[in-house]
Design a protein around this motif. Sequence first.
Motif, short mmCIF file in Angstrom:
data_model
loop_
_atom_site.label_atom_id
_atom_site.label_comp_id
_atom_site.label_asym_id
_atom_site.label_seq_id
_atom_site.Cartn_x
_atom_site.Cartn_y
_atom_site.Cartn_z
N LYS A 228 0.82 -1.22 0.00
CA LYS A 228 0.00 0.00 0.00
C LYS A 228 0.85 1.26 0.00
N GLY A 229 2.16 1.11 0.08
CA GLY A 229 3.03 2.28 0.07
C GLY A 229 3.43 2.79 1.43
N ASP A 230 3.07 2.09 2.49
CA ASP A 230 3.43 2.52 3.85
C ASP A 230 4.81 1.97 4.18
N LEU A 231 5.83 2.74 3.78
CA LEU A 231 7.20 2.27 4.00
C LEU A 231 7.69 2.57 5.40
N SER A 232 6.87 3.21 6.24
CA SER A 232 7.27 3.44 7.64
C SER A 232 6.96 2.24 8.53
N HIS A 233 6.16 1.31 8.03
CA HIS A 233 5.83 0.11 8.80
C HIS A 233 7.07 -0.76 8.96
N ARG A 234 7.21 -1.36 10.15
CA ARG A 234 8.33 -2.26 10.41
C ARG A 234 7.80 -3.58 10.95
N VAL A 235 8.37 -4.67 10.46
CA VAL A 235 7.97 -6.01 10.91
C VAL A 235 8.63 -6.29 12.25
N PRO A 236 7.84 -6.66 13.30
CA PRO A 236 8.44 -6.92 14.61
C PRO A 236 9.33 -8.16 14.56
N ARG A 237 10.28 -8.22 15.49
CA ARG A 237 11.19 -9.35 15.59
C ARG A 237 11.00 -10.03 16.94
N GLY A 238 11.79 -11.04 17.23
CA GLY A 238 11.65 -11.79 18.48
C GLY A 238 11.17 -13.20 18.27
N PHE A 239 11.15 -13.66 17.04
CA PHE A 239 10.74 -15.03 16.74
C PHE A 239 12.00 -15.90 16.60
N ASP A 240 11.84 -17.04 15.94
CA ASP A 240 13.00 -17.88 15.67
C ASP A 240 13.99 -17.13 14.79
N ALA A 241 15.23 -17.58 14.81
CA ALA A 241 16.29 -16.85 14.11
C ALA A 241 16.00 -16.73 12.61
N GLU A 242 15.44 -17.79 12.01
CA GLU A 242 15.17 -17.74 10.58
C GLU A 242 14.14 -16.66 10.25
N PHE A 243 13.07 -16.59 11.04
CA PHE A 243 12.05 -15.59 10.79
C PHE A 243 12.54 -14.19 11.13
N ASP A 244 13.43 -14.08 12.13
CA ASP A 244 14.01 -12.77 12.43
C ASP A 244 14.85 -12.28 11.25
N GLU A 245 15.55 -13.18 10.58
CA GLU A 245 16.32 -12.77 9.40
C GLU A 245 15.40 -12.28 8.30
N ILE A 246 14.27 -12.96 8.12
CA ILE A 246 13.31 -12.51 7.09
C ILE A 246 12.73 -11.15 7.46
N ALA A 254 12.25 -2.08 3.10
CA ALA A 254 11.49 -0.84 3.25
C ALA A 254 12.42 0.37 3.25
N ASP A 255 13.56 0.27 3.95
CA ASP A 255 14.52 1.37 3.95
C ASP A 255 15.04 1.64 2.54
N GLN A 256 15.35 0.58 1.81
CA GLN A 256 15.87 0.76 0.47
C GLN A 256 14.82 1.34 -0.47
N LEU A 257 13.57 0.90 -0.31
CA LEU A 257 12.51 1.47 -1.15
C LEU A 257 12.33 2.96 -0.87
N ALA A 258 12.43 3.32 0.40
CA ALA A 258 12.31 4.74 0.73
C ALA A 258 13.45 5.54 0.10
N ALA A 259 14.67 4.96 0.16
CA ALA A 259 15.80 5.66 -0.46
C ALA A 259 15.63 5.73 -1.97
N GLN A 260 15.05 4.68 -2.56
CA GLN A 260 14.82 4.69 -4.00
C GLN A 260 13.80 5.75 -4.41
N ASN A 261 12.80 5.98 -3.56
CA ASN A 261 11.82 7.03 -3.88
C ASN A 261 12.48 8.40 -3.94
N VAL A 262 13.48 8.59 -3.07
CA VAL A 262 14.18 9.89 -3.08
C VAL A 262 14.94 10.06 -4.39
N ASP A 263 15.52 8.94 -4.88
CA ASP A 263 16.34 9.02 -6.09
C ASP A 263 15.54 8.85 -7.38
N ARG A 264 14.22 8.72 -7.26
CA ARG A 264 13.44 8.39 -8.45
C ARG A 264 13.53 9.47 -9.53
#
Length: 521
Positions: A228-246, A254-264
């Motif tokens: 939906k374009g909400d790049l301020s949303h962050r996925v919580p962590r604290g699960f198993d290590a594999e899911f934390d990596e995801i 999300a950070d990279q997409l926000a930086a890409q919008n600046v450079d668009r």
Amino acid sequence: MYRRKLIGFAVASASAVLVAAVMVVWSSRVTNNQINQVNTANALLAEHLQLSSTSYRLFKQLTDEILFGTLANQADVRNKRAIIAESLGRIRILEQQQRSALGTDFTRGSIEDTDDLESLIDSIITDFEETLLAPEAEPRGDQQVRFILEERIDIAFREAINTAVDRQSGVVAALNDRIDNIHLVIFWSSLLLALAATVLTLVGVARLVRAMSGPVDSLTRGAEAFAKGDLSHRVPRGFDAEFDEIAAAFNLMADQLAAQNVDREQARRELEFEVADRTAELTRANAALKKSDAVRRNFLADVSHELRTPLTIIRGEAQVALRQKDRNPEEYRDALSCVHEQSVSLSHLVDDLLFVARADANSLRIERQSVSLDALLPEIGRDLRGMADETGISLEVAVDDGTAIIADPDRIRQLLVILVENAISYSPPATTVRIGAGGTADAHVVLSVADQGHGIDAKDLPFVFERFYRGSRSDRRQAGMGLGLTVARAIAVAHDGEIEVESEVGQGTTFRVTLPAGRAA
């Protein structure tokens, strides 16, 4: 962590399956062994019953002989005795097998009772033969016959047979009880194993589902927010290590997409610039293609001119020779020599054109055989040394000993002659043309022809193997028809090889031909 849970669940499931498989194999082997023992016991039981029946028949025939004398059938008596001996032999074999399988305690007395039974049968037969039937025996009495029939046969023999039959019946019954007990153990063990495996599966699946549902829901909500374009949303962590990596990867995305919008906007401007640059590049490429096409058309005109020149000479010489009546033989010989020379040149041109056409149609005929390069290359050097000497050029040949290829020797010679003649033609005097060959680590041989000429322009290098192409530095007298390198490439490709060129203006040119190696004949 989640990976370890999956591995643990898989190991537990595999262990349960392995235990079940072991139990199945064990129960099958045990059951099969018990069935074999039951069959052995039943066979012994049947043999004892057969022995009893045959013995009673023998005793009856011996009794008939007492009663009827020579009218009794002695052949039947001998036949019954042979059957009894065979039956006792089979009983001993089966009893030995049974004792080996079940042990002495389980089969105590079986072999010994068989020995006693055989002795009893022999003694009864001896009583009949020696006491009652022998010619020198005393007159038989009813008391002797009654003693043999009642005491020896009805009591002693019957008890011995019944004892053996009862013992084997007991063995069969004990084995059947053992089989029933084994089946009962297998049944309850399988039931308990199935229950344990079911509980383990349910518990493991429940834990895995709980461990997966939470992080998956969080990742799903994060993906929907990013979509939906909400790049301020962050996925919580604290699960198993594999899911934390995801989750970390989602947040980084999300950070990279926000930086890409600046450079668009900047990227859009750069894209416009690149499009303009590519358009100019395509324009230049199109111009180069047009130039290449123009070169081909011009050279086709040159081909027509080159064909016209020898044909004109041939026709002129023939006409002059035919018009003049008073010409001496030398003049006719000169005219015919000129016609022959032009015909040969024209034939070479036609042969090259036909060769290239066949190469394009994949119809070249290649006669492959083992070709020794340490013999071929020096021979080519000797053949072309005269041409090199005329222009003040020295030839050097260097080839590794034992270097060989599987190829058509005539075609390889043609390829090398083309390359060496080109090198000589484009080299200034007092320079060196080097011909070499050597093996590579990947079962190939590299042929090389290097000169010290003025080289080839970089813009001409991609086109040197095209038919009818002559570079910007080509001299019309040296360039020929522009088919030589095209023919050389066709020969290399027909031998499953490749040809390449390296050149630098003012430094010379090197052609390399890579071919599959072969063993020298």
